[in-house]
Design a protein around this motif. Structure first.
Motif, PDB file in Angstrom:
ATOM      1  N   UNK A 237       0.573  -1.328   0.802  1.00  0.00           N
ATOM      2  CA  UNK A 237       0.034   0.116  -0.017  1.00  0.00           C
ATOM      3  C   UNK A 237       1.168   0.653  -0.167  1.00  0.00           C
ATOM      4  N   UNK A 238       1.825   1.549   0.701  1.00  0.00           N
ATOM      5  CA  UNK A 238       2.625   2.034   0.648  1.00  0.00           C
ATOM      6  C   UNK A 238       3.239   2.441  -0.596  1.00  0.00           C
ATOM      7  N   UNK A 239       4.441   1.652  -1.200  1.00  0.00           N
ATOM      8  CA  UNK A 239       4.588   1.643  -2.347  1.00  0.00           C
ATOM      9  C   UNK A 239       3.858   1.847  -3.498  1.00  0.00           C
ATOM     10  N   UNK A 240       2.164   1.512  -3.841  1.00  0.00           N
ATOM     11  CA  UNK A 240       1.266   1.792  -4.385  1.00  0.00           C
ATOM     12  C   UNK A 240       1.295   3.758  -4.412  1.00  0.00           C
ATOM     13  N   UNK A 241       1.498   4.472  -3.112  1.00  0.00           N
ATOM     14  CA  UNK A 241       0.911   5.838  -2.897  1.00  0.00           C
ATOM     15  C   UNK A 241       2.102   6.470  -3.362  1.00  0.00           C
ATOM     16  N   UNK A 242       3.198   5.772  -3.084  1.00  0.00           N
ATOM     17  CA  UNK A 242       4.797   6.394  -3.402  1.00  0.00           C
ATOM     18  C   UNK A 242       4.653   6.646  -4.831  1.00  0.00           C
ATOM     19  N   UNK A 243       4.595   5.572  -5.498  1.00  0.00           N
ATOM     20  CA  UNK A 243       4.953   5.217  -7.246  1.00  0.00           C
ATOM     21  C   UNK A 243       3.447   6.019  -7.845  1.00  0.00           C
ATOM     22  N   UNK A 244       2.408   6.037  -7.278  1.00  0.00           N
ATOM     23  CA  UNK A 244       1.572   7.511  -7.954  1.00  0.00           C
ATOM     24  C   UNK A 244       1.683   8.876  -7.496  1.00  0.00           C
ATOM     25  N   UNK A 245       2.269   8.987  -6.458  1.00  0.00           N
ATOM     26  CA  UNK A 245       2.695  10.428  -5.955  1.00  0.00           C
ATOM     27  C   UNK A 245       3.914  10.666  -6.934  1.00  0.00           C
ATOM     28  N   UNK A 246       4.729  10.050  -7.129  1.00  0.00           N
ATOM     29  CA  UNK A 246       5.319  10.509  -7.785  1.00  0.00           C
ATOM     30  C   UNK A 246       5.939  10.584  -9.921  1.00  0.00           C
TER      31      UNK A 246
ATOM     32  N   UNK B 199       3.895   4.590 -12.536  1.00  0.00           N
ATOM     33  CA  UNK B 199       2.109   3.774 -12.978  1.00  0.00           C
ATOM     34  C   UNK B 199       2.337   1.884 -12.513  1.00  0.00           C
ATOM     35  N   UNK B 200       3.195   1.951 -13.931  1.00  0.00           N
ATOM     36  CA  UNK B 200       3.705   0.111 -13.467  1.00  0.00           C
ATOM     37  C   UNK B 200       3.818  -0.742 -12.825  1.00  0.00           C
ATOM     38  N   UNK B 201       4.288   0.056 -11.477  1.00  0.00           N
ATOM     39  CA  UNK B 201       5.275  -0.548 -10.533  1.00  0.00           C
ATOM     40  C   UNK B 201       3.850  -0.141  -8.729  1.00  0.00           C
ATOM     41  N   UNK B 202       3.193   0.567  -9.761  1.00  0.00           N
ATOM     42  CA  UNK B 202       1.520   1.134  -8.321  1.00  0.00           C
ATOM     43  C   UNK B 202       0.798   0.300  -8.797  1.00  0.00           C
ATOM     44  N   UNK B 203       0.587  -0.436  -9.823  1.00  0.00           N
ATOM     45  CA  UNK B 203      -0.659  -1.641 -10.780  1.00  0.00           C
ATOM     46  C   UNK B 203       0.031  -3.081 -10.044  1.00  0.00           C
ATOM     47  N   UNK B 204       1.774  -3.165 -10.001  1.00  0.00           N
ATOM     48  CA  UNK B 204       2.220  -4.615  -9.200  1.00  0.00           C
ATOM     49  C   UNK B 204       1.853  -4.603  -8.422  1.00  0.00           C
ATOM     50  N   UNK B 205       2.131  -2.790  -7.157  1.00  0.00           N
ATOM     51  CA  UNK B 205       1.927  -3.309  -6.137  1.00  0.00           C
ATOM     52  C   UNK B 205       0.857  -3.272  -5.830  1.00  0.00           C
TER      53      UNK B 205
END
Length: 240
Positions: free
Chosen positions: A85-94, A206-212
């Motif tokens: 969840x934290x990783x997804x938020x960070x990736x989306x924010x970036x 966004x790719x890593x956000x989807x994976x997360x």
């Protein structure tokens, strides 16, 4: 018999093993780079530090996912889900930050390229390769070549003027007073480089956000399966 669906467990462990291997390779590559340059890049260098944090987190979280799934640990899976969840938020924010600050990044990149000297052999060879592959001419304009425009700028398969066909390059006449092909590509390479760079960044974030997100959903699914099985066991024990 395990509490987690066997097929789901195998798929989850398989992909986490792949990600753990990828993280280990990143760490190995960073160690080799640090050993090769021997202090030229400080450990406190911000980009280098970001790469280290990313590689270690990638390896550590993937290893946690493997351990928690194999042991069917609710605490481990909850911890893994939290990291996802934290990783997804960070990736989306970036990704959103890069999209919002795209103009500033383009301006800074353009200013940096304007100071480039195309008479340097290494840079000249690199730019000529870019021109041949991306059908563009010059970093910011054909005038970057100053005296002579190379043959890699020659526009022979595009349209002269107008908007051109979809996917075909546009041609223009070479600037006055500069030697080289009569018709050259209209598009400067900086546009192609920036578009390529931003596409890579957006794909990464966004790719890593989807994976997360997928990792988070699967972890929640496995947690629910374990809780459901525990509830059935408790009911059975109370009954008998």
């Amino acid at each position: 018999m395990g509490k987690i669906n066997g097929c789901l467990k195998c798929i989850f462990v398989f992909f986490n093993v792949l990600f753990a291997i990828f993280g280990a390779l990143l760490i190995y590559g960073l160690l080799q780079t640090s050993a090769s340059y021997k202090g030229e890049f400080s450990s406190l260098n911000v980009p280098g530090l970001i790469f280290w944090v990313f590689a270690i987190c990638f390896f550590g979280v993937s290893s946690l996912g493997i351990f928690a799934t194999c042991c069917e640990s609710i605490i481990g899976l909850k911890l893994f889900a939290s990291f996802m969840g934290i990783g997804m938020i960070i990736m989306l924010y970036c990704g959103i930050t890069v999209a919002r600050r795209r103009h500033e990044i383009e301006t800074a990149f353009r200013d940096e390229l304007q100071r480039a000297n195309l008479r340097e052999e290494v840079l000249r060879s690199m730019v000529e390769g870019i021109q041949s592959n991306f059908h563009c001419c010059g970093l910011t304009s054909p005038g970057d070549w100053v005296y002579e425009i190379p043959d890699s700028c020659k526009c022979s398969n595009g349209r002269y003027g107008g908007s051109g066909d979809f996917g075909s390059p546009r041609c223009q006449s070479k600037p006055q007073g500069i030697r080289g092909p009569d018709e050259i590509y209209e598009q400067p390479c900086i546009i192609e480089l920036l578009n390529l760079g931003f596409n890579i960044l957006f794909g990464f974030f966004f790719g890593f956000a989807i994976i997360a997100l997928l990792g988070l959903l699967i972890a929640i699914c496995m947690i629910n399966q374990i809780k459901s099985d525990n509830s059935r066991e408790s009911m059975y024990l109370r009954k008998y």
